[in-house]
Design an enzyme around this catalytic site. Structure first.
Site, PDB file in Angstrom:
ATOM      1  N   LYS A 255       0.812  -1.227   0.000  1.00 26.95           N
ATOM      2  CA  LYS A 255       0.000   0.000   0.000  1.00 26.95           C
ATOM      3  C   LYS A 255       0.850   1.284   0.000  1.00 26.95           C
ATOM      4  CE  LYS A 255      -4.024  -2.106   2.158  1.00 26.95           C
ATOM      5  NZ  LYS A 255      -5.014  -2.056   3.223  1.00 26.95           N
TER       6      LYS A 255
ATOM      7  N   ASN B 162      -4.987   1.920  -1.512  1.00 25.94           N
ATOM      8  CA  ASN B 162      -5.508   0.553  -1.701  1.00 25.94           C
ATOM      9  C   ASN B 162      -6.321   0.414  -2.990  1.00 25.94           C
ATOM     10  OD1 ASN B 162      -7.991   1.731  -1.111  1.00 25.94           O
ATOM     11  ND2 ASN B 162      -8.678  -0.004   0.108  1.00 25.94           N
TER      12      ASN B 162
ATOM     13  N   GLY C  22      -0.027   0.467  13.281  1.00 25.61           N
ATOM     14  CA  GLY C  22       0.614   0.131  12.012  1.00 25.61           C
ATOM     15  C   GLY C  22      -0.093   0.796  10.847  1.00 25.61           C
TER      16      GLY C  22
ATOM     17  N   ASN D  37      -0.468   1.232  21.527  1.00 25.42           N
ATOM     18  CA  ASN D  37       0.362   0.314  20.745  1.00 25.42           C
ATOM     19  C   ASN D  37       1.492  -0.244  21.601  1.00 25.42           C
ATOM     20  OD1 ASN D  37       0.937  -0.876  18.166  1.00 25.42           O
ATOM     21  ND2 ASN D  37       2.751   0.432  18.054  1.00 25.42           N
TER      22      ASN D  37
HETATM   23  P1  ATR Z   1      -0.935  -3.520   9.627  1.00 21.60           P
HETATM   24  O1  ATR Z   1      -0.861  -3.096   8.191  1.00 21.60           O
HETATM   25  O2  ATR Z   1      -1.813  -4.706   9.878  1.00 21.60           O
HETATM   26  O3  ATR Z   1      -1.233  -2.393  10.536  1.00 21.60           O
HETATM   27  P2  ATR Z   1       1.768  -3.355  10.576  1.00 21.60           P
HETATM   28  O4  ATR Z   1       1.940  -2.013   9.981  1.00 21.60           O
HETATM   29  O5  ATR Z   1       2.881  -4.355  10.476  1.00 21.60           O
HETATM   30  O6  ATR Z   1       0.516  -4.102   9.960  1.00 21.60           O
HETATM   31  O7  ATR Z   1       1.359  -3.168  12.106  1.00 21.60           O
HETATM   32  C1  ATR Z   1       1.154  -4.261  12.975  1.00 21.60           C
HETATM   33  C2  ATR Z   1       0.559  -3.761  14.269  1.00 21.60           C
HETATM   34  O8  ATR Z   1       0.292  -4.879  15.112  1.00 21.60           O
HETATM   35  C3  ATR Z   1       1.491  -2.857  15.046  1.00 21.60           C
HETATM   36  O9  ATR Z   1       0.705  -1.953  15.781  1.00 21.60           O
HETATM   37  C4  ATR Z   1       2.203  -3.859  15.961  1.00 21.60           C
HETATM   38  O10 ATR Z   1       2.758  -3.306  17.140  1.00 21.60           O
HETATM   39  P3  ATR Z   1       4.253  -2.679  17.104  1.00 21.60           P
HETATM   40  O11 ATR Z   1       4.125  -1.354  16.429  1.00 21.60           O
HETATM   41  O12 ATR Z   1       4.635  -2.561  18.531  1.00 21.60           O
HETATM   42  O13 ATR Z   1       5.091  -3.648  16.339  1.00 21.60           O
HETATM   43  C5  ATR Z   1       1.057  -4.756  16.319  1.00 21.60           C
HETATM   44  N1  ATR Z   1       1.468  -6.084  16.781  1.00 21.60           N
HETATM   45  C6  ATR Z   1       1.886  -7.121  16.024  1.00 21.60           C
HETATM   46  N2  ATR Z   1       2.141  -8.186  16.792  1.00 21.60           N
HETATM   47  C7  ATR Z   1       1.888  -7.833  18.077  1.00 21.60           C
HETATM   48  C8  ATR Z   1       1.925  -8.497  19.338  1.00 21.60           C
HETATM   49  N3  ATR Z   1       2.297  -9.775  19.444  1.00 21.60           N
HETATM   50  N4  ATR Z   1       1.582  -7.786  20.450  1.00 21.60           N
HETATM   51  C9  ATR Z   1       1.194  -6.495  20.350  1.00 21.60           C
HETATM   52  N5  ATR Z   1       1.119  -5.829  19.192  1.00 21.60           N
HETATM   53  C10 ATR Z   1       1.456  -6.474  18.063  1.00 21.60           C
END
Ligand code: ATR
Length: 278
Positions: A74, A95, A137, A159
């Protein structure tokens, strides 16, 4: 029938992703098109991670009229466009793509899809509500503008990586708009009327521990992720006494409808398509 009409009725579209095999977008767009008997062909195209631009170019050369873009492209799609809408600009992500002559246009329909599902399909208010969004994210960045346009009382972004939530909040906060607060998951406090999950770990069936008492009386919970089973976040919300819950299937169908209307010039009926997907 005029030549112009024939050209509009047929059409080749696709969704770019990597991976993309799980995508339900072809089913959705074919069901939309069938509502008026349009000969729409909608494909899944797995773009190489190192050549998204090349994949877009090949699709254009194959006669593609427009495309959806999903993870992880994206932001690349945003960078590739010659012209973007205001909401795509705010999201920093695209998107939905289409061409106008040689110009590649981009929009972001995710936030509009989320708001439409929450407000119109679920019948939940965002206006004057305290909203909590989990995650910071790309998915969150894509929906903040349309959520704020609904004028919640406040929007809190929580977050795991606190700094990302703080940066997002600082970037979207406007003087005259509702307060937007960013912070960590570990020191999350307060009570909220609408809690939206956008932590992608939810897909794999895990959720970070959340404190008790976040849900105000009558609060509702929305997971941007969808599945055949209630997601871990929605199970948590039910245990916490949520008044109602919904997963992100409606958002998926509504963002698709918004893209379809851009491409085809008419708005499909989303309710039967949601029923079909369930
Ligand atoms: P998306 O496009 O789905 O938003 P992304 O940009 O990779 O994907 O973002 C993933 C989100 O899920 C982030 O907010 C991430 O937290 P961090 O910024 O701290 O990495 C969160 N996330 C992923 N796995 C996680 C976990 N096990 N516990 C808490 N937050 C998680």
């Amino acid at each position: 029938m005029t030549a112009e009409k024939t050209a509009l009725e047929a059409g080749l579209y696709c969704v770019f992703g990597n991976p993309v095999s799980h995508s339900r977008s072809p089913d959705i767009h074919h069901a939309f098109a069938a509502q008026r008997g349009d000969a729409v062909q909608y494909e899944k195209r797995e773009a190489p991670l190192d050549d998204f631009a090349g994949a877009v170019q090949s699709f254009r050369e194959a006669g593609g009229l427009g495309a959806n873009v999903t993870v992880p492209f994206k932001e690349l799609a945003f960078a590739l466009c010659d012209a973007i809408t205001e909401r795509a600009d705010q999201a920093g992500a695209v998107n939905t793509l289409w061409w106008d002559g040689e110009q590649l246009h981009g929009d972001n329909t995710d936030g509009a899809g989320l708001v439409k599902d929450i407000r119109d399909n679920q019948g939940w208010n965002i206006r004057k509500k305290r909203v909590l969004i989990l995650g910071a994210g790309g998915a969150v960045r894509g929906v903040l503008g349309p959520l704020l346009a609904e004028e919640p009382t406040l929007l809190r972004i929580a977050n795991r990586t606190k700094e990302k939530a703080e940066t997002l909040a600082a970037n979207v906060m406007k003087g005259e708009g509702p307060p937007v607060l960013g912070g960590g998951l570990d020191n999350l406090m307060g009570q909220f009327d609408l809690v939206i999950n956008a932590i992608s770990a939810g897909l794999q069936g895990e959720m970070p521990a959340l404190p008790d008492g976040l849900l105000a009386d009558g609060a509702v919970a929305y997971d941007m992720i969808y599945g055949n089973e209630p997601t871990p976040f929605l199970r948590w919300a039910e245990q916490q006494g949520a008044n109602a819950t919904a997963d992100g299937l409606g958002m998926l169908v509504e963002q698709a409808a918004e893209a379809f209307e851009i491409w085809r010039g008419w708005r499909p009926d989303t309710a039967p398509v949601m029923a079909l997907l369930r």
